[in-house]
Design an enzyme around this catalytic site. Sequence first.
Site, PDB file in Angstrom:
ATOM      1  N   SER A 243      66.178 -38.677  11.765  1.00  0.00           N
ATOM      2  CA  SER A 243      65.071 -38.702  12.713  1.00  0.00           C
ATOM      3  C   SER A 243      65.499 -38.015  14.002  1.00  0.00           C
ATOM      4  O   SER A 243      66.641 -38.187  14.449  1.00  0.00           O
ATOM      5  CB  SER A 243      64.667 -40.137  13.037  1.00  0.00           C
ATOM      6  OG  SER A 243      63.743 -40.169  14.110  1.00  0.00           O
TER       7      SER A 243
ATOM      8  N   TYR B 100      66.403 -48.130  16.553  1.00  0.00           N
ATOM      9  CA  TYR B 100      66.043 -47.134  15.539  1.00  0.00           C
ATOM     10  C   TYR B 100      66.875 -45.864  15.703  1.00  0.00           C
ATOM     11  O   TYR B 100      67.432 -45.339  14.737  1.00  0.00           O
ATOM     12  CB  TYR B 100      64.551 -46.810  15.624  1.00  0.00           C
ATOM     13  CG  TYR B 100      64.116 -45.728  14.683  1.00  0.00           C
ATOM     14  CD1 TYR B 100      64.028 -45.974  13.316  1.00  0.00           C
ATOM     15  CD2 TYR B 100      63.809 -44.454  15.151  1.00  0.00           C
ATOM     16  CE1 TYR B 100      63.634 -44.970  12.438  1.00  0.00           C
ATOM     17  CE2 TYR B 100      63.417 -43.452  14.278  1.00  0.00           C
ATOM     18  CZ  TYR B 100      63.334 -43.721  12.924  1.00  0.00           C
ATOM     19  OH  TYR B 100      62.946 -42.718  12.057  1.00  0.00           O
TER      20      TYR B 100
END
Length: 164
Positions: A58, A71
């Site tokens: 990501s 995250y």
Amino acid sequence: MDVLVASAGAWMWNEPIGDVTEESFDAVFGVNVRGTFFTVQKLLPLLSDGASIVFIGSGAADKGDPGTTVYAASKAALRSFARTWTTDLKQRGIRVNVLTPAAIDAAAFADLPPGFKERTASRVPVGRLGDEYEIATAALFLASADSSFVTGIDLPVDGGIGQV
């Protein structure tokens, strides 16, 4: 087995550091880091020499956006896995890479605040959001013999949003 794509993704949206709980931390790291690690570990005996492992990362791992602390760190761990496992698995010729999508028009946008999708698209240098097909094509490249001299990298597929 010739190809393993680890595409796990759990995240907490807009969870500032002060709001992170042990439960939310464990949930995100459990899926993204622990799940990826043990998936590869358990499947390693089944991978053929010369196989390809592709992690789905990501852009959050590089950006430092507020509310993404857990995250982002979990996806940064995948980058570390790719680097270390590239050398750990070199005797078997197993390549390990990260494919890092960002600004992709996916179902996840439905759960985000109104206008988020449009604001994101306006920041992408190519002038649009990407689509899932473009991620699949990049994953196929990393999995194929066309990338036989590519290992240990993080390939951004993000329309340039993480690059400029």
